[in-house]
Design a protein around this motif. Structure first.
Motif, mmCIF file in Angstrom:
data_model
loop_
_atom_site.group_PDB
_atom_site.id
_atom_site.type_symbol
_atom_site.label_atom_id
_atom_site.label_comp_id
_atom_site.label_asym_id
_atom_site.label_seq_id
_atom_site.Cartn_x
_atom_site.Cartn_y
_atom_site.Cartn_z
ATOM 1 N N MET A 55 0.826 -1.209 0.000
ATOM 2 C CA MET A 55 0.000 0.000 0.000
ATOM 3 C C MET A 55 0.863 1.264 0.000
ATOM 4 N N THR A 56 0.283 2.327 -0.549
ATOM 5 C CA THR A 56 0.891 3.658 -0.482
ATOM 6 C C THR A 56 -0.069 4.565 0.263
ATOM 7 N N TYR A 57 0.453 5.214 1.291
ATOM 8 C CA TYR A 57 -0.384 6.116 2.082
ATOM 9 C C TYR A 57 -0.699 7.353 1.247
ATOM 10 N N ASN A 58 -1.986 7.700 1.166
ATOM 11 C CA ASN A 58 -2.417 8.858 0.404
ATOM 12 C C ASN A 58 -3.570 9.514 1.156
ATOM 13 N N SER A 59 -3.319 10.685 1.721
ATOM 14 C CA SER A 59 -4.326 11.353 2.556
ATOM 15 C C SER A 59 -5.567 11.774 1.768
ATOM 16 N N GLN A 60 -5.514 11.770 0.452
ATOM 17 C CA GLN A 60 -6.712 12.091 -0.337
ATOM 18 C C GLN A 60 -7.784 11.017 -0.197
ATOM 19 N N TYR A 61 -7.418 9.869 0.359
ATOM 20 C CA TYR A 61 -8.372 8.782 0.557
ATOM 21 C C TYR A 61 -9.055 8.851 1.923
ATOM 22 N N PHE A 62 -8.716 9.837 2.725
ATOM 23 C CA PHE A 62 -9.318 9.970 4.048
ATOM 24 C C PHE A 62 -10.842 10.067 3.922
ATOM 25 N N GLY A 63 -11.545 9.214 4.651
ATOM 26 C CA GLY A 63 -13.004 9.230 4.655
ATOM 27 C C GLY A 63 -13.655 8.484 3.505
ATOM 28 N N LYS A 64 -12.867 7.946 2.579
ATOM 29 C CA LYS A 64 -13.452 7.192 1.460
ATOM 30 C C LYS A 64 -13.788 5.780 1.926
ATOM 31 N N ASP A 65 -15.026 5.412 1.764
ATOM 32 C CA ASP A 65 -15.508 4.103 2.171
ATOM 33 C C ASP A 65 -15.267 3.122 1.031
ATOM 34 N N LEU A 66 -14.276 2.262 1.199
ATOM 35 C CA LEU A 66 -13.909 1.298 0.167
ATOM 36 C C LEU A 66 -13.983 -0.111 0.732
ATOM 37 N N THR A 67 -14.251 -1.063 -0.132
ATOM 38 C CA THR A 67 -14.187 -2.466 0.278
ATOM 39 C C THR A 67 -12.732 -2.916 0.269
ATOM 40 N N ALA A 68 -12.470 -4.044 0.880
ATOM 41 C CA ALA A 68 -11.108 -4.577 0.882
ATOM 42 C C ALA A 68 -10.629 -4.842 -0.547
ATOM 43 N N LYS A 69 -11.514 -5.317 -1.392
ATOM 44 C CA LYS A 69 -11.133 -5.596 -2.781
ATOM 45 C C LYS A 69 -10.793 -4.299 -3.532
ATOM 46 N N GLN A 70 -11.561 -3.240 -3.298
ATOM 47 C CA GLN A 70 -11.260 -1.945 -3.924
ATOM 48 C C GLN A 70 -9.916 -1.402 -3.419
ATOM 49 N N ILE A 71 -9.674 -1.581 -2.145
ATOM 50 C CA ILE A 71 -8.393 -1.131 -1.576
ATOM 51 C C ILE A 71 -7.248 -1.893 -2.222
ATOM 52 N N GLU A 73 -7.171 -3.246 -5.153
ATOM 53 C CA GLU A 73 -7.030 -2.825 -6.546
ATOM 54 C C GLU A 73 -6.392 -1.435 -6.667
ATOM 55 N N LYS A 74 -6.736 -0.516 -5.771
ATOM 56 C CA LYS A 74 -6.226 0.850 -5.854
ATOM 57 C C LYS A 74 -4.803 0.979 -5.321
ATOM 58 N N LYS A 75 -4.454 0.213 -4.292
ATOM 59 C CA LYS A 75 -3.143 0.238 -3.648
ATOM 60 C C LYS A 75 -2.869 1.539 -2.890
ATOM 61 N N PHE A 76 -3.871 2.369 -2.712
ATOM 62 C CA PHE A 76 -3.737 3.636 -1.993
ATOM 63 C C PHE A 76 -4.739 3.667 -0.850
ATOM 64 N N GLY A 77 -4.416 4.452 0.164
ATOM 65 C CA GLY A 77 -5.366 4.636 1.243
ATOM 66 C C GLY A 77 -4.723 5.263 2.457
ATOM 67 N N VAL A 78 -5.511 5.329 3.521
ATOM 68 C CA VAL A 78 -5.039 5.813 4.819
ATOM 69 C C VAL A 78 -5.189 4.655 5.803
ATOM 70 N N CYS A 79 -4.975 4.938 7.063
ATOM 71 C CA CYS A 79 -4.936 3.864 8.061
ATOM 72 C C CYS A 79 -6.159 2.954 8.018
ATOM 73 N N GLU A 80 -7.340 3.513 7.800
ATOM 74 C CA GLU A 80 -8.536 2.673 7.776
ATOM 75 C C GLU A 80 -8.487 1.661 6.635
ATOM 76 N N HIS A 81 -7.852 2.027 5.527
ATOM 77 C CA HIS A 81 -7.748 1.127 4.376
ATOM 78 C C HIS A 81 -6.664 0.074 4.597
ATOM 79 N N PHE A 82 -5.506 0.498 5.145
ATOM 80 C CA PHE A 82 -4.457 -0.458 5.492
ATOM 81 C C PHE A 82 -5.042 -1.504 6.455
ATOM 82 N N THR A 83 -5.782 -1.018 7.453
ATOM 83 C CA THR A 83 -6.330 -1.900 8.483
ATOM 84 C C THR A 83 -7.355 -2.867 7.909
ATOM 85 N N LEU A 84 -8.258 -2.386 7.074
ATOM 86 C CA LEU A 84 -9.269 -3.267 6.488
ATOM 87 C C LEU A 84 -8.627 -4.346 5.616
#
Length: 170
Positions: A55-71, A73-84
């Motif tokens: 994963m690559t941390y990207n603060s633009q993903y803050f608050g974006k509700d994504l599924t684990a599969k979407q995360i 596929e995107k490879k970007f996110g914040v702590c909530e995405h890394f955790t999921l």
């Protein structure tokens, strides 16, 4: 604030659930990760390190509700995405995992916040809200232990800078 003595009542409702249509995908993915990782690390650490490196941390993903599969596929996110993503991989290997939220500071965050505070008239106005964070609580060796895929922390504890607030995603 001990980071190794989390008391969790085992409420099964909080344990991450993988959608039926994604179960085989994440089981195959986690099996491949474990097969490719020739280290002596335990399963939870191999999967966590993979998430941290993938994963690559990207603060633009803050608050974006994504599924684990979407995360995935995107490879970007914040702590909530890394955790999921991490929790989903753990569960696919039969390891119970829940989402923990609270606040966290690291040296970089402290420096950033100190610089912000210098520009304010009242240095006492900083709030913890700027430091929201989430991490994992996993059942390892019959004990619930905190792990953090965002910060690459897999030694069955997290630093005291992780201030626990809530079990489960809020």
């Amino acid at each position: 604030n001990s980071t190794t003595d989390y008391i969790f009542d085992g409420n099964e409702e909080l344990i991450i659930k993988v959608p039926e249509e994604d179960k085989q995908f994440f089981k195959d993915l986690s099996d491949k990760i474990l097969k490719d990782d020739i280290s002596d690390f335990p399963i939870y650490k191999k999967l966590g390190k993979w998430v941290y490196n993938y994963m690559t941390y990207n603060s633009q993903y803050f608050g974006k509700d994504l599924t684990a599969k979407q995360i995935y596929e995107k490879k970007f996110g914040v702590c909530e995405h890394f955790t999921l993503l991490y929790n989903t991989l753990l569960v696919s290997q039969g390891i119970k995992a829940i989402y923990v939220s609270g606040y966290a500071l690291n040296d970089r965050e402290k420096d950033k916040n100190n610089n912000k505070l210098e520009n304010k008239e009242n240095n006492n106005l900083q709030t913890l809200q700027d430091n929201r964070h989430c991490w994992t609580l996993a059942l390892i060796d019959e004990k619930w232990v905190p792990l953090d895929a965002t910060w690459n922390l897999f030694e069955k504890n997290v630093p005291l800078s992780h201030i626990f607030e809530n079990y489960g995603k809020t």
